[in-house]
Design an enzyme around this catalytic site. Structure first.
Site, PDB file in Angstrom:
ATOM      1  N   ASN A  87      44.930  47.350  38.118  1.00 42.64           N
ATOM      2  CA  ASN A  87      44.753  46.195  38.990  1.00 42.64           C
ATOM      3  C   ASN A  87      44.695  44.968  38.085  1.00 42.64           C
ATOM      4  OD1 ASN A  87      43.937  44.256  40.775  1.00 42.64           O
ATOM      5  ND2 ASN A  87      42.163  45.372  41.558  1.00 42.64           N
ATOM      6  N   ARG A 125      48.246  47.942  41.766  1.00 39.29           N
ATOM      7  CA  ARG A 125      47.872  47.189  42.954  1.00 39.29           C
ATOM      8  C   ARG A 125      48.639  45.861  42.929  1.00 39.29           C
ATOM      9  NH1 ARG A 125      43.102  43.044  43.866  1.00 39.29           N
ATOM     10  NH2 ARG A 125      43.462  42.678  46.079  1.00 39.29           N
ATOM     11  N   HIS A 159      43.627  42.852  51.556  1.00 39.19           N
ATOM     12  CA  HIS A 159      42.674  43.980  51.587  1.00 39.19           C
ATOM     13  C   HIS A 159      43.218  45.167  52.381  1.00 39.19           C
ATOM     14  CE1 HIS A 159      38.918  41.101  51.240  1.00 39.19           C
ATOM     15  NE2 HIS A 159      39.380  41.423  50.045  1.00 39.19           N
ATOM     16  N   ARG A 161      35.088  31.017  49.562  1.00 44.48           N
ATOM     17  CA  ARG A 161      36.202  30.531  50.397  1.00 44.48           C
ATOM     18  C   ARG A 161      35.700  30.147  51.781  1.00 44.48           C
ATOM     19  NH1 ARG A 161      40.002  35.596  49.457  1.00 44.48           N
ATOM     20  NH2 ARG A 161      38.829  36.059  47.590  1.00 44.48           N
TER      21      ARG A 161
END
Ligand code: AMP
Length: 408
Positions: free
Chosen positions: A7, A90, A179, A240
């Site tokens: 990742n 990923r 996600h 965020r």
């Protein structure tokens, strides 16, 4: 089959080596601040994690250190690179091209590169990870697992934005979600836990941690999700803002004299729990401050739970009901107080949390009352396992493996 899951972020490289058949983690670690003077490499399982290297100029050097630590010295998990059968990467943005995981070839690499415009930091980093693997383990089969592919089933009414249609045609501006690997994993595990086919269930899945997203999964098919063109949309998060009135963007640019990039930074890195509380993006710190009477921390806590509650209502309406609500990630798995706030007042919708079960700790579990019409479940997410499993399935299907040796 041993699968190395990679990742890669813009300045990090996270990895895990798993044996898929035994569902066993053989090694894991992370290289952080890659390319800076403060770079370091942490390696080890759970409590044994320790810093073993520093100094790596780029992802290529980071990968060399990772492979060295996996195969040599006291940290070795396998005796040579030959014992790593495949690599799963990923990838954040798969755009319209990828509705499932795929074996990586030149065409796939070109498309990931093309899509970097939609996720400049993430896809660019993933490409660095892929190239480093190609260099250090030439010929090893590699699979790309996309965060967005699970949401390619969304209908146009869910993925389109009500903007001039040309913007969709010119720039592919639409909802892609994120996600997805986590939502896919917890929806599958939830069905298995309930001992019912996924195809018979209406699920709302909630990945709530520092990043937050929710999805409506109707009979095994994702029909809506809260993240959008980018992971900024939807729920309030650690740093965020999630969905806000879009007119705020030009207003703030004009009045604070900010560029588009600066306001983007403000919405991604200085908002959410951090922006409202002024204390932290970490819910534990915000919780502590709110319990000590800090009003802005209390407000941040209230806003975060309310944002999730509103999406539960939306997705019940979208699917015409819900059988189970599934929670995962740092907050969803660990914070009983936040879960209590999210589900308080939802009894009229047939959703009843059991306050005693909610306080218990553990792995996969139910926290709804026995008479709740809707099940509330906690399923710890495991994106790395899902990436390893996709890699295993694709390598078997496309290449074939016999006794650890790949055959054409
Ligand atoms: P993640 O992004 O999934 O790693 O989740 C990180 C978030 O989970 C942070 O806001 C943490 O404060 C929160 N978190 C982790 N453990 C707990 C806990 N025991 N209680 C409350 N929040 C927690």
């Amino acid at each position: 089959m041993n699968v190395l899951v990679i990742n890669a972020g813009s300045s990090s490289l996270k990895y895990r080596l798993l044996n898929v058949e035994r569902q066993e983690v053989l090694a894991k670690g992370i290289c952080e601040r890659v390319g800076s003077q403060e770079a370091f490499h942490k390696h080890g399982l759970d409590d044994n994690e320790r810093v073993i290297d520093a100094q790596m100029a780029d992802h290529d050097e980071a990968m060399a250190l990772v492979l060295e630590s996996l195969t040599h010295g006291p940290t070795a998990a396998v005796s040579s690179l030959d014992e790593i059968d495949a690599i799963g990467h990923r990838i954040v943005q798969g755009g319209k091209y990828f509705d499932r995981s795929v074996l990586i070839d030149d065409d796939v690499i070109a498309k990931i590169d093309e899509l970097a415009e939609l996720a400049p930091l993430h896809n660019g980093a993933a490409l660095m990870g892929i190239r480093a693997c190609q260099k250090h383990m030439p010929g090893k089969p590699m699979v790309a697992v996309f965060d967005t592919s699970f949401f390619q089933t969304l209908p146009p009414k869910a993925y389109m934005y009500p903007l001039p249609y040309e913007l969709y045609e010119k720039y592919a501006i639409r909802k892609y979600g994120a996600h997805g690997t986590s939502h896919r994993y917890i929806s599958e595990r939830a069905a298995s836990f309930l001992d019912e086919p996924l195809e018979d269930l209406k699920l709302i899945t909630c990945h709530i941690g520092n990043g937050c997203s929710m999805s409506a999964i109707d009979h095994g098919v994702a029909v809506d999700t809260s993240m959008g063109l980018t992971p900024l949309d939807g729920l309030m998060m650690g740093t965020r803002c999630g969905a806000i009135d879009p007119a705020i963007v030009p207003f703030v640019m004009e009045h604070e004299n900010l560029t588009g990039a600066e306001v983007n930074d403000l919405m991604n890195k200085k908002s959410g729990l951090l922006g409202i509380s002024g204390i932290s993006n970490d819910l534990r710190s915000v919780r502590e401050a709110s319990e000590n009477g800090d009003e802005r921390a209390m407000l941040a806590y209230d806003m975060y739970s309310n944002s999730i509650k509103k999406y539960i209502g939306q997705y019940i309406a979208v699917m015409g009901g819900v059988d189970a609500i599934v929670l995962t990630a740092g907050v969803g798995e660990n914070c009983d107080k936040m879960r209590r706030m999210i589900f308080s007042g939802l009894q009229p919708l047939g959703i009843k949390i059991d306050l005693e079960k909610n306080k218990e700790r553990g792995g996969e579990r139910l926290i709804s009352t026995d008479d709740s019409e809707v099940q509330i479940m906690i399923i710890p997410t495991d994106e790395e396992y899902m990436i390893a499993r996709d890699t295993f399935d694709i390598v078997h299907e496309k290449i074939g493996v016999e006794g650890g040796v790949f055959v054409d």
